[in-house]
Design a protein around this motif. Structure first.
Motif, mmCIF file in Angstrom:
data_model
loop_
_atom_site.group_PDB
_atom_site.id
_atom_site.type_symbol
_atom_site.label_atom_id
_atom_site.label_comp_id
_atom_site.label_asym_id
_atom_site.label_seq_id
_atom_site.Cartn_x
_atom_site.Cartn_y
_atom_site.Cartn_z
ATOM 1 N N PRO A 195 75.144 48.343 -5.117
ATOM 2 C CA PRO A 195 76.196 47.338 -5.251
ATOM 3 C C PRO A 195 77.358 47.477 -3.987
ATOM 4 C CG PRO A 195 76.696 49.201 -6.762
ATOM 5 C CD PRO A 195 75.371 49.456 -6.222
ATOM 6 N N ILE A 196 77.582 46.272 -3.457
ATOM 7 C CA ILE A 196 78.727 46.049 -2.353
ATOM 8 C C ILE A 196 79.924 45.529 -3.143
ATOM 9 C CG2 ILE A 196 76.838 46.040 -0.661
ATOM 10 C CD1 ILE A 196 77.332 42.902 -0.617
ATOM 11 N N GLY A 197 81.194 46.123 -2.445
ATOM 12 C CA GLY A 197 82.406 45.876 -3.042
ATOM 13 C C GLY A 197 83.403 46.628 -2.163
ATOM 14 N N PRO A 198 84.774 46.427 -2.660
ATOM 15 C CA PRO A 198 85.819 47.319 -2.252
ATOM 16 C C PRO A 198 85.684 48.643 -2.428
ATOM 17 C CG PRO A 198 86.542 45.869 -4.004
ATOM 18 C CD PRO A 198 85.073 45.274 -3.579
ATOM 19 N N GLY A 250 80.716 49.489 1.134
ATOM 20 C CA GLY A 250 80.797 48.193 1.901
ATOM 21 C C GLY A 250 79.763 47.955 2.990
ATOM 22 N N PRO A 251 80.250 46.717 3.694
ATOM 23 C CA PRO A 251 79.212 46.512 4.921
ATOM 24 C C PRO A 251 78.863 47.780 5.856
ATOM 25 C CG PRO A 251 80.519 44.617 4.343
ATOM 26 C CD PRO A 251 80.987 45.667 3.567
ATOM 27 N N ALA A 302 86.295 45.698 -8.468
ATOM 28 C CA ALA A 302 84.792 45.345 -8.907
ATOM 29 C C ALA A 302 83.864 44.881 -7.852
ATOM 30 C CB ALA A 302 84.939 44.167 -9.869
ATOM 31 N N ALA A 303 82.582 45.480 -7.942
ATOM 32 C CA ALA A 303 81.745 45.005 -6.938
ATOM 33 C C ALA A 303 81.620 43.392 -6.822
ATOM 34 C CB ALA A 303 80.306 45.628 -7.193
ATOM 35 N N TYR A 304 81.309 42.812 -5.773
ATOM 36 C CA TYR A 304 81.104 41.379 -5.526
ATOM 37 C C TYR A 304 79.864 40.973 -5.126
ATOM 38 C CZ TYR A 304 82.319 43.142 -0.537
ATOM 39 O OH TYR A 304 82.141 43.848 0.511
#
Length: 709
Positions: A644-647, A655-656, A697-699
């Protein structure tokens, strides 16, 4: 009697006679149904009086499971229960099984016209399953199958419409040379049907001896016992044995009772519906003064909610059978936490691990059985054996069983099997003479590499190439590989013909999911390709990319890649991989750091490891997965993961920048990325981040496909 099987009660979605040029799944209006690729129309003909017929529990559970799997099922049964009693399924009459709602009581034992009428109204189904054919019911079953057009009558004429497959499911021991009249009756049925499903190797040999053309073997899945079990706890009183006896299986019981004479610390309860000479014989044996009143006989039928309590009130399930026509007794005992005492005969030899979850003694050896009883008299031995019992996986057992049923029921089998195709498939846990051929939707014979996968993976575990799955592998790994192989060898559905070129370019090995429309597109494409349904759009997106990577990078055309799917037996990827001919090993891991280390395979022995949504990696365990895959995968092997990617505040998300760090660590472990992170993937990660609505939350979800150098 009113004809209970009226025209309105025909199985829904059936094909009309005279439409032989209509392809399967096409409706009368010429449109193609959405489920036409997999759903079958199945009529089950068998006992359904749950309170009075011993095979009715299995029939009802089979109907429920087939219906739950998406098939259109009708259960056709008798207006009154049979007076004949089965010996192989005596425990089934004490089960907590709900009646199947679509049950039609259309068959009268005294009205042959009802057999023919019922059969004629089953001409539109894909398969007719006859369950537990007693010799006295053979004429009725033959008439019904003949009227349904479901008997073997040579090759189909050109242009003829498809006919139903005919499958006989034998739960009981088949008549042998000692019963020639019954044998001839049963032979007249088995020699006229397309397939016979039995549950032990002995039954398979008997079926072939009775003229069966195609015999398959599958283990009987355990059935649920009603009621609440009693708490056993730790006791020092005499060991309590339970024997679930039935007519015709008393020779081994006599050996057990003789052995008990010199072991005073053991008591025995004999439960089962015994009548006539059998009841008198058991009564005489139990009354032996040398047994000192330690044998209790419960000859009356148990109530439906009483079997679990009876099992819970004992310490050990005794299976003193010199031969076993059924395969579910061990699972029944283990389901209730009971170790098993049995003779070392198939199938008990493969189901009980001597000294771990039960004791095996040589067949008909009274001296050895006495020694086993003395060991069970030790409370510490009983406790150790009880702790070694593993609860059977009921869902997996039924999944394997349904896979065999679906293969035998598929209409495409008629195109591949000639009128005298006697391929004796013995799969689902039994070594056989051959693993058969699977027919693709296009009618072409596909040759999946399931057996090659099994041999390679078992060989990497045991160090013996070509080890037989059923006979020589043991423990958790062997069980997992047996499950994987039986899914494909039993052929849950006709294979989906899928080549790398069939997948559009937008299905990438490495990609980012940032918009719901992407997941919707993936799920719709999977249905267009004919893959099994998925209700989870995100799981479909993750699995479709993983399958595309496997087909494009690791497939040799024989579907022989060794795939380990850490998402469990219900994962979308495993279902789709099986559908196209692979034999993935699907594993449900537990613990903080699940990994392929639990397999204990040799270095470089795997081709593909998959860890994707909904059981994908997170920011905490991704490094551990990379490390384990670096030694388990061979050169060119693939690791497919989702993260999962997110803050930073989102639990488990990365994150990226973290994704680039993961790839850097992967590169140090010998992996290269399949795809281009610097192109559209990075841009889409940034777009997904810009649309984030919450700080915790993951985006999005990133799928990374890494190849071992």
């Amino acid at each position: 009697m009113t004809d209970a099987l009226s025209h309105d009660s025909r199985p829904q979605g059936g094909r009309s006679s005279g439409t032989g040029d209509r392809t399967r799944g096409e409706t009368a209006h010429g449109s193609t149904s959405d489920a036409g690729s997999a759903a079958l129309r199945i009529a089950i003909v068998g006992p359904a009086h749950l309170d009075e017929e011993t095979a009715a529990g299995h029939t009802a559970m089979l109907a429920h499971h087939l219906s739950d799997a998406g098939h259109e099922v009708t259960l056709v049964t008798w207006t009154a229960p049979s007076r004949s009693r089965s010996s192989a399924t005596a425990a089934a009459e004490h089960l907590d099984v709900a009646p199947f709602p679509r049950t039609i009581r259309a068959l009268s034992r005294t009205r042959p016209d009802t057999w023919v009428r019922a059969g004629r109204r089953l001409r539109d189904v894909d398969a007719v399953l006859v369950v537990q054919p007693l010799p006295t019911s053979v004429p009725a079953h033959r008439a019904l199958l003949q009227a349904a057009g479901a008997v073997r009558a040579g090759p189909l004429p050109p242009g003829a419409g498809p006919r139903p497959q005919s499958v006989v499911v034998c739960l009981d021991a088949l008549p042998g040379s000692m019963r020639p009249v019954q044998g001839r009756l049963v032979s007249s049925l088995l020699s006229r049907v397309d397939s016979v499903l039995v549950h032990t190797a002995g039954q398979a040999a008997a079926a072939r001896g009775l003229g069966a053309h195609h015999v398959s073997v599958a283990g009987l899945p355990p059935l649920p016992a009603g009621g609440d079990g009693a708490a056993r706890g730790s006791r020092r009183e005499p060991t309590r044995l339970l024997a679930l006896e039935a007519a015709g299986r008393l020779d081994g019981l006599e050996v057990l009772l003789r052995a008990m004479r010199s072991v005073p610390d053991v008591s025995l309860t004999i439960a089962g519906e015994l009548r006539g000479a059998d009841a008198a014989r058991v009564g005489r044996l139990a009354a032996d003064p040398a047994l000192g009143g330690r044998v209790e006989v419960k000859a009356d039928p148990l109530p439906a909610d009483g079997l679990a309590a009876l099992l819970g009130a004992h310490d050990v399930l005794a299976l003193p059978y010199l031969s076993a026509p059924s395969t579910r007794e061990v699972a029944l005992g283990h389901l209730h936490g009971l170790p098993v005492l049995a003779f070392d005969v198939p199938p008990f030899s493969a189901q009980v691990t001597d000294g771990l979850d039960g004791l095996l003694v040589p067949s008909d050896d009274e001296h050895a059985l006495t020694g086993g009883l003395r060991r069970l008299g030790d409370p510490s031995v009983r406790r150790r054996l009880a702790e070694g019992v593993q609860t059977p996986d009921l869902e997996a057992s039924w999944a394997h069983y349904l896979g065999t049923i679906e293969t035998l029921s598929a209409p495409d089998r008629l195109a591949a099997a000639g009128p005298h195709d006697g391929g004796g498939d013995e799969h689902a846990g039994h070594a056989g003479r051959g693993f058969g051929r699977t027919v693709s939707r296009a009618g072409q014979v596909a040759v999946p590499g399931a057996r090659l996968v099994v041999d390679r993976l078992i060989g990497s575990i045991t160090g013996r190439e070509g080890t037989d799955v059923a006979g020589r592998a043991s423990g958790t790994v062997a069980r997992l590989v047996r499950q994987a192989s039986s899914h494909v060898l039993a052929g849950r559905r006709p294979l989906v013909t899928l080549q790398p070129g069939d997948l559009p370019d937008w299905v990438r090995a490495t990609d980012v999911l940032g918009e719901a429309e992407q997941a919707d597109d993936a799920r719709r494409l999977s249905r267009i390709l004919g893959l099994p349904r998925s209700l989870d759009d995100v799981a479909a997106w993750a699995a479709l990319g993983a399958l595309a990577a496997i087909l494009r990078v690791r497939d040799d055309g024989l579907r022989s890649s060794v795939i380990v799917d850490e998402g469990g037996t219900r994962s979308v990827l495993s279902r789709w991989a099986r559908a196209v001919g692979f034999a993935p090993v699907a594993i449900d891991f537990t613990g903080k750091h699940p990994s392929v280390a639990a397999l204990d395979v040799d270095t470089g022995s795997l081709d593909v490891i998959v860890r994707i949504h909904p059981h994908g990696c997170d920011g905490e365990d991704v490094d551990h997965v990379l490390e384990q895959a670096s030694w388990a995968l061979g050169s060119g092997g693939l690791l497919v993961i989702t993260v999962p990617i997110g803050p930073r505040a989102a639990e488990g998300a990365v994150g990226p920048a973290d994704v680039r760090a993961i790839l850097a660590r992967a590169h140090g472990l010998g992996f290269v990325l399949v795809g281009d992170l610097d192109g559209d993937v990075t841009a889409r990660m940034r777009r997904a981040a810009s649309r984030a609505r919450a700080d915790d939350a993951a985006y999005g979800l990133v799928r990374l496909t890494l190849r071992r150098r």
